[in-house]
Design a protein around this motif. Structure first.
Motif, mmCIF file in Angstrom:
data_model
loop_
_atom_site.group_PDB
_atom_site.id
_atom_site.type_symbol
_atom_site.label_atom_id
_atom_site.label_comp_id
_atom_site.label_asym_id
_atom_site.label_seq_id
_atom_site.Cartn_x
_atom_site.Cartn_y
_atom_site.Cartn_z
ATOM 1 N N GLY A 80 0.788 -1.217 0.000
ATOM 2 C CA GLY A 80 0.000 0.000 0.000
ATOM 3 C C GLY A 80 0.825 1.273 0.000
ATOM 4 N N ILE A 81 2.165 1.160 -0.100
ATOM 5 C CA ILE A 81 3.041 2.333 -0.070
ATOM 6 C C ILE A 81 3.670 2.524 -1.447
ATOM 7 C CG2 ILE A 81 5.068 3.406 0.985
ATOM 8 C CD1 ILE A 81 2.779 3.073 2.916
ATOM 9 N N LEU A 82 3.512 3.716 -2.014
ATOM 10 C CA LEU A 82 4.086 4.030 -3.318
ATOM 11 C C LEU A 82 5.199 5.063 -3.163
ATOM 12 C CD1 LEU A 82 0.825 4.443 -5.458
ATOM 13 C CD2 LEU A 82 2.113 2.355 -4.944
ATOM 14 N N GLU A 83 6.351 4.745 -3.724
ATOM 15 C CA GLU A 83 7.460 5.696 -3.736
ATOM 16 C C GLU A 83 7.179 6.844 -4.711
ATOM 17 O OE1 GLU A 83 10.999 2.342 -3.174
ATOM 18 O OE2 GLU A 83 10.879 3.544 -5.001
ATOM 19 N N GLN A 84 7.965 7.891 -4.561
ATOM 20 C CA GLN A 84 7.859 9.038 -5.455
ATOM 21 C C GLN A 84 8.002 8.612 -6.914
ATOM 22 O OE1 GLN A 84 8.025 12.758 -4.363
ATOM 23 N NE2 GLN A 84 7.061 12.759 -6.367
ATOM 24 N N GLY A 85 8.983 7.741 -7.217
ATOM 25 C CA GLY A 85 9.209 7.332 -8.602
ATOM 26 C C GLY A 85 8.058 6.541 -9.180
ATOM 27 N N THR A 86 7.402 5.715 -8.360
ATOM 28 C CA THR A 86 6.246 4.957 -8.819
ATOM 29 C C THR A 86 5.089 5.897 -9.132
ATOM 30 O OG1 THR A 86 6.929 3.066 -7.467
ATOM 31 C CG2 THR A 86 4.645 3.112 -8.224
ATOM 32 N N VAL A 87 4.860 6.866 -8.256
ATOM 33 C CA VAL A 87 3.799 7.850 -8.491
ATOM 34 C C VAL A 87 4.089 8.657 -9.748
ATOM 35 C CG1 VAL A 87 2.683 9.923 -7.562
ATOM 36 C CG2 VAL A 87 3.138 7.973 -6.065
ATOM 37 N N ASP A 88 5.342 9.043 -9.942
ATOM 38 C CA ASP A 88 5.709 9.801 -11.146
ATOM 39 C C ASP A 88 5.404 8.990 -12.408
ATOM 40 O OD1 ASP A 88 6.592 11.842 -9.514
ATOM 41 O OD2 ASP A 88 8.726 11.330 -9.706
ATOM 42 N N ALA A 89 5.685 7.672 -12.372
ATOM 43 C CA ALA A 89 5.421 6.827 -13.538
ATOM 44 C C ALA A 89 3.930 6.694 -13.798
ATOM 45 C CB ALA A 89 6.051 5.442 -13.334
ATOM 46 N N LEU A 90 3.140 6.542 -12.747
ATOM 47 C CA LEU A 90 1.685 6.448 -12.912
ATOM 48 C C LEU A 90 1.119 7.748 -13.476
ATOM 49 C CD1 LEU A 90 0.847 4.563 -9.599
ATOM 50 C CD2 LEU A 90 0.584 3.657 -11.925
ATOM 51 N N ARG A 91 1.648 8.864 -13.030
ATOM 52 C CA ARG A 91 1.205 10.147 -13.580
ATOM 53 C C ARG A 91 1.581 10.268 -15.053
ATOM 54 N NH1 ARG A 91 3.193 13.712 -8.370
ATOM 55 N NH2 ARG A 91 1.226 13.606 -7.187
ATOM 56 N N ALA A 92 2.793 9.825 -15.395
ATOM 57 C CA ALA A 92 3.275 9.967 -16.767
ATOM 58 C C ALA A 92 2.441 9.160 -17.757
ATOM 59 C CB ALA A 92 4.742 9.541 -16.853
ATOM 60 N N SER A 106 12.751 16.799 4.183
ATOM 61 C CA SER A 106 13.931 17.553 4.632
ATOM 62 C C SER A 106 15.218 16.756 4.493
ATOM 63 C CB SER A 106 13.742 17.975 6.092
ATOM 64 O OG SER A 106 13.745 16.851 6.967
ATOM 65 N N LEU A 107 15.095 15.430 4.437
ATOM 66 C CA LEU A 107 16.279 14.563 4.373
ATOM 67 C C LEU A 107 16.573 14.062 2.966
ATOM 68 C CD1 LEU A 107 15.469 12.464 7.563
ATOM 69 C CD2 LEU A 107 17.404 14.046 7.329
ATOM 70 N N THR A 108 15.628 14.237 2.034
ATOM 71 C CA THR A 108 15.779 13.654 0.697
ATOM 72 C C THR A 108 15.642 14.668 -0.436
ATOM 73 O OG1 THR A 108 13.414 13.172 0.478
ATOM 74 C CG2 THR A 108 14.781 11.489 1.545
ATOM 75 N N GLY A 109 15.592 15.942 -0.102
ATOM 76 C CA GLY A 109 15.397 16.940 -1.154
ATOM 77 C C GLY A 109 13.977 17.016 -1.648
ATOM 78 N N GLY A 110 13.013 16.679 -0.778
ATOM 79 C CA GLY A 110 11.604 16.857 -1.126
ATOM 80 C C GLY A 110 10.838 15.608 -1.479
ATOM 81 N N ARG A 111 11.464 14.438 -1.446
ATOM 82 C CA ARG A 111 10.761 13.218 -1.813
ATOM 83 C C ARG A 111 9.849 12.765 -0.678
ATOM 84 N NH1 ARG A 111 13.092 11.107 -6.373
ATOM 85 N NH2 ARG A 111 12.480 8.948 -6.033
ATOM 86 N N LYS A 112 8.777 12.061 -1.038
ATOM 87 C CA LYS A 112 7.797 11.586 -0.064
ATOM 88 C C LYS A 112 7.203 10.285 -0.575
ATOM 89 C CE LYS A 112 5.964 15.554 -0.659
ATOM 90 N NZ LYS A 112 5.142 16.786 -0.558
ATOM 91 N N VAL A 113 6.221 9.742 0.156
ATOM 92 C CA VAL A 113 5.552 8.516 -0.270
ATOM 93 C C VAL A 113 4.044 8.729 -0.209
ATOM 94 C CG1 VAL A 113 7.442 7.029 0.501
ATOM 95 C CG2 VAL A 113 5.528 7.487 2.054
ATOM 96 N N ALA A 169 15.785 7.502 5.209
ATOM 97 C CA ALA A 169 14.773 8.246 4.457
ATOM 98 C C ALA A 169 14.961 8.101 2.952
ATOM 99 C CB ALA A 169 14.820 9.722 4.846
ATOM 100 N N GLU A 170 16.188 8.176 2.473
ATOM 101 C CA GLU A 170 16.450 8.068 1.029
ATOM 102 C C GLU A 170 16.043 6.701 0.491
ATOM 103 O OE1 GLU A 170 20.560 8.976 0.603
ATOM 104 O OE2 GLU A 170 20.273 11.156 0.808
ATOM 105 N N ASN A 171 16.349 5.665 1.243
ATOM 106 C CA ASN A 171 15.976 4.328 0.796
ATOM 107 C C ASN A 171 14.480 4.106 0.890
ATOM 108 O OD1 ASN A 171 18.410 2.275 0.282
ATOM 109 N ND2 ASN A 171 19.073 3.759 1.826
ATOM 110 N N TYR A 172 13.851 4.598 1.939
ATOM 111 C CA TYR A 172 12.406 4.378 2.114
ATOM 112 C C TYR A 172 11.616 5.152 1.065
ATOM 113 C CZ TYR A 172 8.122 3.230 4.615
ATOM 114 O OH TYR A 172 6.904 2.715 4.967
ATOM 115 N N ALA A 173 11.948 6.420 0.854
ATOM 116 C CA ALA A 173 11.217 7.231 -0.113
ATOM 117 C C ALA A 173 11.494 6.795 -1.554
ATOM 118 C CB ALA A 173 11.552 8.709 0.066
ATOM 119 N N GLY A 174 12.592 6.072 -1.749
ATOM 120 C CA GLY A 174 12.868 5.495 -3.060
ATOM 121 C C GLY A 174 14.040 6.135 -3.757
ATOM 122 N N LEU A 175 15.026 5.303 -4.085
ATOM 123 C CA LEU A 175 16.186 5.781 -4.847
ATOM 124 C C LEU A 175 15.773 5.990 -6.293
ATOM 125 C CD1 LEU A 175 18.845 3.348 -3.349
ATOM 126 C CD2 LEU A 175 18.423 5.724 -2.697
#
Length: 396
Positions: free
Chosen positions: A51-63, A95-102, A387-393
């Motif tokens: 049930g958790i989507l990384e920033q990159g997954t959300v970006d792909a779904l939007r694209a 604050s730890l990843t340059g703005g990435r979230k889940v 945070a970087e690993n959780y939010a997605g590399l």
């Protein structure tokens, strides 16, 4: 009677999130494909998973035009809370990843969105198409053999992509000795419940406890998803609802006025935990993606997101092949993905072994866990690594 395709560029076996996202990305790029799914639509749309989507997954779904409902209904999370020793510490992702979230948005909803788009204007998607074999993987034209509506059929492909999970048929098409597998089975499971009660927290809580690990997640503002570490082989029916809530309350306990809200439990299931990687992720004209190639324990929320990153890389490679004739990106697919896979495997292992209490665990090992959690709470560098690993590399 409708005419079913007998030839395609990319045959995709498996209509879960990986196969559907790949089909959508290929369709948007003008690359011909067909999706074969063994189950019916209702089953696929109700398969409970991540049930958790990384920033990159959300970006792909939007694209690919599949994020309208996600953007309306998904729950944006800027962090998680760790609990141990009756105290909590929040990890702030942006604050730890340059703005990435889940985002919290159930796999069932991702699948529903992708299916609706695919059936409306995408490449062919066949439900109840039981793939029985893949032949000719080492030739220029592999063939997928499947049964649909009581008839044996074939689909000739330039490439076949196995998105059909750990027990799927496609990986079995690769001869013995051509793949190496790496595996770890954990000595505990997750006892997961769904409850009709608003979440007791705004963001996920990961709790280390002498009684075992616990996780508080959610599916919506009115439905909570919670997990308890339990011994392998646990029977969910052996636990009463009251026992479940009492145990969750004990493991989440902190000094303060936080309260675990209780409500009707609507679903119970025990999930075994393992790590698994197949190398390489390609043999001849057959490629593996998602759970067909790798599995992670759910502690790091990487399973669905790893599958998405696999097919993002694959879609880029097939698009480059169609536009330029170059197979360079396709030839690099396995190496490209495995770099990210092993990073996610390590992170998932780290989260699992740091937060769970192994059977017969020594006090020495417990002290190491507590020291690591203290380090994350006191060091911005350690917190940023989590945070970087959780939010997605980034996807390579």
């Amino acid at each position: 009677m409708r005419t079913l395709p007998t030839r395609t560029t990319v045959g995709i076996v498996g209509g879960g999130p990986a196969g559907l996202l790949l089909a959508r990305l290929l369709h948007r790029a003008g690359v011909d494909c067909v999706v074969l799914e063994s189950r019916d639509r209702a089953y696929v749309e109700q398969r409970q998973r991540a049930g958790i989507l990384e920033q990159g997954t959300v970006d792909a779904l939007r694209a690919c035009g599949a994020a309208d409902r996600l953007d309306r209904e998904g729950l944006v999370h800027d962090g998680v809370e760790l609990r141990w020793d009756r105290r909590g510490h929040r990890i702030d992702f942006p604050s730890l990843t340059g703005g990435r979230k889940v985002w919290v948005y159930a796999q069932t909803e991702v699948v529903k969105d992708l299916i609706a788009l695919q059936l409306a204007d995408g490449a062919p998607l066949l439900f109840e198409a039981q793939v029985t074999a893949v032949t000719g993987a080492d030739t220029g034209r592999p063939v997928v053999h499947y049964r649909h509506e009581g008839v044996e059929r074939t689909l000739e492909c330039d490439y076949v992509v196995g998105c059909d999970g750990f027990h799927g048929v496609v990986r079995q098409a690769i001869p013995d000795g051509e793949l190496r597998t790496f595996e770890r089975v954990y000595p505990y499971s997750w006892f997961g419940i769904l409850a009709d009660v608003p979440p007791s927290c705004d963001e996920l809580i990961y709790a280390h406890s002498p009684r075992g690990f616990a996780l508080h997640s959610m599916r919506s503002p009115t439905v909570s998803r919670l997990y308890l570490q339990v011994p392998n082989g646990t029977d969910p029916a052996a636990w009463t609802d009251e026992q479940i809530w009492d145990e969750l309350e004990a493991r989440f306990a902190i000094d303060g006025d936080w309260k675990l809200e209780r409500g009707p439990i609507t679903q119970k299931a025990v999930l075994p935990m393992r790590s698994f990687v197949t190398e390489p992720m390609r043999w001849g004209r057959v490629l593996l993606a998602g759970d067909a190639a790798h599995i992670v324990p759910p502690t790091g929320a990487k399973g669905l997101n790893l599958a998405a990153s696999d097919v993002i890389v694959l879609a880029r490679a097939f698009t480059a092949l169609a536009r330029t004739g170059s197979t360079a990106e396709l030839d690099a697919y396995s190496d490209t993905c495995l770099r990210r896979v092993w990073r996610a495997e390590h992170f998932s292992w780290f989260m699992t072994t740091t937060l769970h209490t192994a059977p017969g665990q020594s006090e020495f090992d417990t002290r190491l866990q507590l020291s690591q959690l203290d380090r994350i709470a006191s060091s911005p560098h350690a917190a940023a690594e989590l945070a970087e690993n959780y939010a997605g590399l980034p996807v390579f």
